[in-house]
Design a protein around this motif. Structure first.
Motif, PDB file in Angstrom:
ATOM      1  N   VAL A 276       0.975  -1.270  -0.229  1.00 16.74           N
ATOM      2  CA  VAL A 276      -0.067  -0.017  -0.096  1.00 16.74           C
ATOM      3  C   VAL A 276       0.818   1.171  -0.085  1.00 16.74           C
ATOM      4  O   VAL A 276       0.578   2.233  -0.588  1.00 16.74           O
ATOM      5  N   LEU A 277       1.900   1.119   0.690  1.00 16.95           N
ATOM      6  CA  LEU A 277       2.969   2.263   0.637  1.00 16.95           C
ATOM      7  C   LEU A 277       3.267   2.759  -0.678  1.00 16.95           C
ATOM      8  O   LEU A 277       3.546   3.875  -0.911  1.00 16.95           O
ATOM      9  N   GLU A 278       3.749   1.640  -1.476  1.00 15.55           N
ATOM     10  CA  GLU A 278       4.037   1.775  -2.852  1.00 15.55           C
ATOM     11  C   GLU A 278       3.065   2.539  -3.690  1.00 15.55           C
ATOM     12  O   GLU A 278       3.379   3.537  -4.219  1.00 15.55           O
ATOM     13  N   VAL A 279       1.834   2.295  -3.404  1.00  7.27           N
ATOM     14  CA  VAL A 279       0.625   2.816  -4.138  1.00  7.27           C
ATOM     15  C   VAL A 279       0.634   4.490  -3.649  1.00  7.27           C
ATOM     16  O   VAL A 279       0.460   5.309  -4.482  1.00  7.27           O
ATOM     17  N   MET A 280       0.633   4.668  -2.221  1.00  2.00           N
ATOM     18  CA  MET A 280       0.734   5.966  -1.768  1.00  2.00           C
ATOM     19  C   MET A 280       1.703   6.947  -2.436  1.00  2.00           C
ATOM     20  O   MET A 280       1.744   8.043  -2.880  1.00  2.00           O
ATOM     21  N   GLU A 281       2.988   6.254  -2.712  1.00  2.00           N
ATOM     22  CA  GLU A 281       4.149   6.899  -3.150  1.00  2.00           C
ATOM     23  C   GLU A 281       3.878   7.163  -4.742  1.00  2.00           C
ATOM     24  O   GLU A 281       3.950   8.319  -5.242  1.00  2.00           O
ATOM     25  N   ARG A 282       3.227   6.354  -5.510  1.00  2.73           N
ATOM     26  CA  ARG A 282       3.001   6.497  -6.580  1.00  2.73           C
ATOM     27  C   ARG A 282       1.781   7.597  -6.864  1.00  2.73           C
ATOM     28  O   ARG A 282       1.829   8.441  -7.893  1.00  2.73           O
ATOM     29  N   GLU A 283       0.552   7.837  -5.824  1.00  4.37           N
ATOM     30  CA  GLU A 283      -0.205   8.536  -6.021  1.00  4.37           C
ATOM     31  C   GLU A 283       0.405  10.094  -5.747  1.00  4.37           C
ATOM     32  O   GLU A 283      -0.015  11.048  -6.242  1.00  4.37           O
ATOM     33  N   PHE A 284       1.587  10.153  -4.776  1.00  4.73           N
ATOM     34  CA  PHE A 284       1.954  11.233  -4.465  1.00  4.73           C
ATOM     35  C   PHE A 284       2.754  11.797  -5.635  1.00  4.73           C
ATOM     36  O   PHE A 284       2.589  13.009  -6.004  1.00  4.73           O
ATOM     37  N   ARG A 285       3.532  11.096  -6.351  1.00  2.00           N
ATOM     38  CA  ARG A 285       4.206  11.476  -7.522  1.00  2.00           C
ATOM     39  C   ARG A 285       3.259  11.808  -8.562  1.00  2.00           C
ATOM     40  O   ARG A 285       3.611  12.894  -9.178  1.00  2.00           O
ATOM     41  N   ALA A 286       2.115  11.175  -8.853  1.00  2.00           N
ATOM     42  CA  ALA A 286       1.083  11.641  -9.630  1.00  2.00           C
ATOM     43  C   ALA A 286       0.538  12.992  -9.517  1.00  2.00           C
ATOM     44  O   ALA A 286       0.252  13.636 -10.564  1.00  2.00           O
ATOM     45  N   ALA A 287       0.402  13.175  -8.446  1.00  2.00           N
ATOM     46  CA  ALA A 287       0.011  14.370  -7.702  1.00  2.00           C
ATOM     47  C   ALA A 287       0.806  15.637  -7.961  1.00  2.00           C
ATOM     48  O   ALA A 287       0.218  16.761  -8.587  1.00  2.00           O
TER      49      ALA A 287
END
Ligand SMILES: NC(=O)NCCC(=O)O
Ligand SMILES: NC(=O)NCCC(=O)O
Lengths: 405, 405
Positions: free
Chosen positions: B289-300
């Motif tokens: 899930v942390l991986e997903v959070m990181e991807r979402e942060f970078r996408a933002a």
């Protein structure tokens, strides 16, 4: 005719007092660098036979006698302080352009009717000590000297202590010094003149502006161990307000709305921020719209923060109402630009200027010249050799025209 | 049994080193206050007959001999540094609870099988020098000593210079000192134990965490003279990211996501901000899930900033993967809490701890006690007399139990 090279050389010479690596100037008001440029300015004026006096809030007046010294002087004034990452022209051009005009009169042995003077106003920028245009405001009776003395910078150091420290607390009462008119030469700080390839902006007034301070209070908490639903994140609250303020500016164009300064506490990577201080700057040429912007800003605070369990304090710390300049001086500027053969257009200033306060106590107006990309309050601020020269020439022409009338 | 009053008195006595007006502690790592509390701690341990050594990154080891000094010691460790607006218990309770356990052994003349020791880890907080758990990380081989030495605080001062300045750069190689197990007593820093009226948290692991640094670059410009449509407002961009990060945390609960530190340039009331630096802290018990959070942060970042004509740099500066503690030590803690008659529950730590890194090189676990309102990284952080005592008692019981086995 003024000497463009001499003007440029003075601009470059004084840019060393607080010069930055990126070619700008950091010369916050009442700093050591401010003292250096003041000392330099005083020496230059005295070399032209001017008498230099300083008032109780550090404003400097360099007077060159005329034929009739009963007449109050004609003033040319601006400021030598800068932003923390300021450029080489904002304010400085107005004082050094005036110095160049004075040098030209001196060199030519030109005798004016009335005395002519140069004024350096203290703390125009308002960056170190808010509000802006502080000492011209005291001069115009908008603020008391004590109000100015008590202003604190973000480190808690007072205007008064710094004024004394740099040796520029004069004895003359602010406002006691009289002049019959003031012309302020300045860079436009916006994009219009450049866009329209027009050399001279004939400034008919200044838009209204208001400054606010906001403190948002939540609760410091651990970023790792505090669940999202338990947080009172003051920085998140501030972020929402920063967006709301921008939206208010977008909605009320040509008005503008900005958060320029923010301080976050405790400002630690693993602490949910508990307190945020920030400042708000709202401006519009029309006071009624400015009222609406203020109401919308306050409504945004109330709509956003209490539902986030955040408390806040908001304080309006400054109003500078919209100003109209003196028609007879505006005409002198137009005459002066015409004589020098420059294209010109009338415009309203988006930035505040000492002239805005001085207009309350004497006929006043301003002359704008372009700056590259409309960029100001930036180290890359740039006005060309020719533009600086044009501004100083029109300033001199306008003063001579006013003196003749 | 430990002496609760003596423990409390030591907590209050050391709270003076960096004590704040609001009853908290500001004892940033390697500051003068940190030196004071280290000196005090060393003297107290030596008074109990312990030998105190210091390693090359300032970690302190106070060893009390046992019957069989061939055996590696059983360690009790935590940290004495605090946040800029920290409380009196975060970290401190772990070291002073261990000191109280040691004093009890000494007073009773209790002879353990293996030596027992107290460790004070350097720079657990990571507030002055990022990342957190720096010197326990060096000890565990996660970072090199040079990496630690080169860390700079926000004023550009290095870890190494400060370590030498306060006289705590030891000669022992980090990691050379061996122990057979480590128990860390700590306040929970979250709300669960208080909510469930449970005295002891038996900590089975630590959630994963990642830190990032972001710099957003726009263009300094005049707030009054720069039309809304011409702006490149770095603070507005940062505000949008602060909101996006909060939304990522909300979406992935029990994960958390926070911007804790922000620096705005030039930070002047009448300058549209040209550059903003901020930090991001993402955590989740599940690495995927942390991986997903990181991807979402970078996408933002990518979705928000370039369309605003803002450039940005983003760097992940720290990963601390999710950790599971040693079952045999967890059992000792449960046994110890049982023996003392306290209600307990197993839990995962939301905060990072030195134990998370030490778990890589030795069997390790932690003991939590409640803190009022789950509040930590706050001057109002509060753990009661009885809760502090309970923690120290369970710590002592667990160490004795481990020593017996
Ligand atoms: N001209 C200028 O930059 N003045 C500073 C006051 C303001 O407009 O913010
Ligand atoms: N326990 C604690 O506050 N550690 C600091 C590291 C973190 O941010 O979790």
């Amino acid at each position: 005719n003024i000497n463009p090279q001499r003007l440029w050389d003075s601009l470059m010479e004084t840019a060393k007092f607080g010069g930055t690596a990126k070619g700008g100037i950091k010369r916050l008001t009442l700093s050591d660098e401010d003292r250096q440029v003041r000392d330099w300015f005083k020496a230059q004026c005295e070399a032209l036979g001017c008498t230099v006096s300083v008032d109780e809030v550090g404003n400097m007046f360099a007077v060159r006698p005329g034929r009739n010294n009963e007449l109050p002087p004609i003033a040319m004034g601006s400021h030598l302080d800068t932003q923390p990452t300021g450029g080489k022209f904002d304010g400085v051009l107005g004082v050094l352009g005036a110095l160049e005009a004075m040098r030209t009169l001196h060199e030519q042995g030109y005798e004016t009717n009335a005395p002519v003077e140069i004024i350096n106003w203290t703390n125009e920028e308002g960056s170190r000590f808010a509000p802006a245009m502080l000492a011209s405001g005291v001069f115009a009776g908008v603020f008391t000297p004590d109000y100015a003395y008590e202003r604190l910078d973000r480190d808690g150091i007072s205007f008064k202590d710094e004024l004394e420290r740099i040796g520029y607390r004069g004895t003359e009462k602010a406002g006691a010094h009289k002049f019959q008119a003031m012309f302020e030469l300045h860079i436009e700080q916006g994009p219009i003149l450049e866009d329209e390839k027009t050399m001279i902006g004939v400034v008919t007034g200044v838009q209204g502006m208001r400054w606010y301070e906001v403190t948002v209070t939540g609760q410091d908490a651990h970023t790792g161990a505090t669940p999202m639903y338990l947080r009172k994140n003051a920085l998140l609250g501030a972020a929402r307000i920063i967006e709301a303020i921008d939206a208010i500016g977008q909605k009320h164009q040509p008005g503008v709305a900005t958060v320029g300064l923010i301080e976050n506490k405790p400002n630690s990577r693993n602490v949910v921020p508990g307190e945020v201080f920030f400042t708000v700057d709202l401006r519009h040429p029309d006071e009624e719209v400015l009222e609406v912007m203020e109401r919308e800003f306050r409504a945004a605070l109330e709509a956003a923060l209490p539902p986030m369990k955040l408390a806040y304090e908001e304080k309006r710390i400054w109003i500078s109402p919209a100003v109209k300049f003196a028609p007879e001086l505006i005409e002198c500027v137009e005459h002066g630009a015409d004589k020098a053969g420059f294209a010109m257009r009338r415009m309203v200033s988006g930035a505040g200027h000492d002239a805005a306060y001085i207009a309350r106590v004497a006929p006043t107006t301003m002359i704008f010249v372009p700056c590259e990309g409309g960029l100001s309050h930036n180290e890359a601020e740039s006005t060309s050799f020719d533009e600086c020269a044009a501004g100083a020439q029109v300033l001199l022409n306008a003063v001579i025209e006013h003196d003749r009338r």
